[in-house]
Design a protein around this motif. Structure first.
Motif, short mmCIF file in Angstrom:
data_model
loop_
_atom_site.label_atom_id
_atom_site.label_comp_id
_atom_site.label_asym_id
_atom_site.label_seq_id
_atom_site.Cartn_x
_atom_site.Cartn_y
_atom_site.Cartn_z
N PRO B 71 0.79 -1.23 0.00
CA PRO B 71 0.00 0.00 0.00
C PRO B 71 0.82 1.28 0.00
CG PRO B 71 0.02 -1.00 2.18
CD PRO B 71 0.69 -1.96 1.26
N ASN B 72 2.05 1.22 0.47
CA ASN B 72 2.90 2.42 0.49
C ASN B 72 4.36 2.01 0.42
OD1 ASN B 72 3.83 1.87 3.25
ND2 ASN B 72 1.77 2.48 3.88
N LEU B 73 5.24 2.99 0.54
CA LEU B 73 6.67 2.73 0.33
C LEU B 73 7.37 2.17 1.56
CD1 LEU B 73 7.64 5.88 -1.77
CD2 LEU B 73 7.40 3.53 -2.57
N THR B 74 6.65 1.94 2.65
CA THR B 74 7.29 1.40 3.85
C THR B 74 6.67 0.10 4.34
OG1 THR B 74 5.86 2.67 5.35
CG2 THR B 74 7.91 3.73 4.63
N PHE B 75 5.68 -0.42 3.64
CA PHE B 75 4.93 -1.55 4.19
C PHE B 75 4.51 -2.51 3.09
CE2 PHE B 75 2.70 -3.49 7.61
CZ PHE B 75 1.49 -3.99 7.11
N SER B 76 4.52 -3.81 3.45
CA SER B 76 4.01 -4.83 2.54
C SER B 76 3.52 -6.02 3.36
CB SER B 76 5.11 -5.30 1.58
OG SER B 76 4.64 -6.34 0.72
N THR B 77 2.59 -6.75 2.80
CA THR B 77 2.16 -7.99 3.43
C THR B 77 2.19 -9.12 2.41
OG1 THR B 77 -0.21 -7.74 2.94
CG2 THR B 77 0.60 -6.77 5.00
N LEU B 78 2.47 -10.30 2.92
CA LEU B 78 2.40 -11.54 2.13
C LEU B 78 1.44 -12.46 2.85
CD1 LEU B 78 3.61 -13.59 -0.05
CD2 LEU B 78 5.08 -14.35 1.82
N THR B 79 0.45 -12.95 2.14
CA THR B 79 -0.48 -13.92 2.73
C THR B 79 -0.20 -15.29 2.14
OG1 THR B 79 -2.19 -12.23 3.05
CG2 THR B 79 -2.91 -14.53 3.02
N VAL B 80 -0.11 -16.27 3.01
CA VAL B 80 0.01 -17.66 2.57
C VAL B 80 -1.38 -18.26 2.75
CG1 VAL B 80 1.25 -19.83 2.80
CG2 VAL B 80 2.38 -17.68 3.41
N SER B 81 -2.03 -18.58 1.65
CA SER B 81 -3.44 -18.97 1.67
C SER B 81 -3.60 -20.49 1.62
CB SER B 81 -4.17 -18.36 0.47
OG SER B 81 -4.03 -16.96 0.45
N ASN B 82 -4.72 -20.93 2.21
CA ASN B 82 -5.08 -22.35 2.13
C ASN B 82 -3.85 -23.23 2.37
OD1 ASN B 82 -6.63 -24.65 1.74
ND2 ASN B 82 -6.39 -24.59 -0.48
N MET B 83 -3.27 -23.05 3.53
CA MET B 83 -1.96 -23.65 3.80
C MET B 83 -1.99 -25.17 3.89
SD MET B 83 -0.19 -20.99 6.44
CE MET B 83 -1.63 -20.73 7.46
N SER B 84 -0.90 -25.76 3.48
CA SER B 84 -0.66 -27.19 3.62
C SER B 84 0.71 -27.37 4.27
CB SER B 84 -0.70 -27.87 2.25
OG SER B 84 0.40 -27.43 1.46
N PRO B 85 1.01 -28.57 4.75
CA PRO B 85 2.32 -28.78 5.39
C PRO B 85 3.50 -28.41 4.49
CG PRO B 85 0.86 -30.59 5.93
CD PRO B 85 0.13 -29.73 4.94
N GLU B 86 3.31 -28.49 3.17
CA GLU B 86 4.39 -28.13 2.24
C GLU B 86 4.74 -26.64 2.30
OE1 GLU B 86 2.83 -31.79 1.64
OE2 GLU B 86 1.63 -29.98 1.24
N ASP B 87 3.86 -25.85 2.88
CA ASP B 87 4.13 -24.41 3.01
C ASP B 87 4.99 -24.10 4.23
OD1 ASP B 87 0.76 -23.86 1.92
OD2 ASP B 87 2.61 -23.66 0.74
N SER B 88 5.27 -25.09 5.04
CA SER B 88 6.12 -24.87 6.21
C SER B 88 7.50 -24.43 5.75
CB SER B 88 6.23 -26.16 7.04
OG SER B 88 4.96 -26.55 7.54
#
Lengths: 111, 116
Positions: B71-88
């Motif tokens: 949203p701006n020059l100092t912040f970001s988010t990453l969402t990991v969706s519908n997680m499975s063990p492989e996302d560990s």
């Protein structure tokens, strides 16, 4: 494809030297070197921008052979603080700044 | 240099849920990157997140699975969706330095994610 580093792991005694190699199957526009200590974030060591360039500070230096698509990191008179995993990083195109990291080399310095 | 605050530092999640990771930088930066690192492995680039444009995803990563906001020059988010063990894995945000450090990447301390 990911740059390949060699060796995968090396153990040194304090004061010994080491060379870590980074090879790419694709053209290298620049080579970055980072060190990551266990449980910590990677930390920038140096960047080489031109073929034939050599850089260094303290007792860590690096070279970049653009034609061979290779870079080498040289650690001389190693210290305990040099322990960690070393990664080379390359860009897919010049100025992209999105680094693709090599396979990594775990360096352990023992007293 | 840039100081990066990444939250949470670790989390244990159930399969099928989502987790949003936040990355806050102490200065304005143009380029931000999200990486994934399996224990003992190298860093794999997930996507590049530039303010004001859609994130650019690397091969093997898709927006539906890893939506990113910037949203701006100092912040970001990453969402990991519908997680499975492989996302560990450990997820790291990274920024390109500005000014005299514009060749360096600075990394957050990472988010260690375990999916059960």
């Amino acid at each position: 494809q990911q740059p390949v580093q060699s060796p995968q792991a090396v153990i040194l005694r304090e004061g010994e030297d080491a060379v870590i190699n980074c090879s790419s199957s694709k053209a290298l526009y620049s080579v970055h070197w980072y060190r990551q200590k266990h449980g910590e974030a990677p930390v920038f060591l140096m960047i080489l921008l031109k073929g034939g360039e050599q850089k260094g500070h303290d007792k860590i230096s690096a070279s970049f052979n653009e034609k061979k698509q290779q870079s080498s990191l040289y650690l001389t008179a190693s210290q305990l603080s040099y322990s960690g995993t070393y990664f080379c990083g390359t860009e897919r195109q010049t100025g992209a700044n999105n680094l693709f990291f090599g396979t990594g080399t775990r360096l352990t310095v023992i007293p | 240099s840039a100081v990066i605050s990444q939250k949470p530092s670790r989390d244990i999640c159930q399969r099928g849920t989502s987790l949003t990771i936040q990355c806050q930088v102490d200065s304005q930066v143009t380029m931000m990157f999200w990486y994934r690192q399996q224990p003992g492995q190298s860093l794999t680039l997930i996507a590049t997140a530039n303010q004001g444009s859609e994130a650019t995803y690397e091969s093997g990563f898709v927006i539906d699975k890893f939506p990113i906001s910037r949203p701006n020059l100092t912040f970001s988010t990453l969402t990991v969706s519908n997680m499975s063990p492989e996302d560990s894995s450990i997820y790291l945000c990274s920024v390109l330095g500005q000014g005299s450090t514009n060749e360096k990447l600075f990394f957050g301390s990472g988010t260690q994610l375990s999916v059960l």
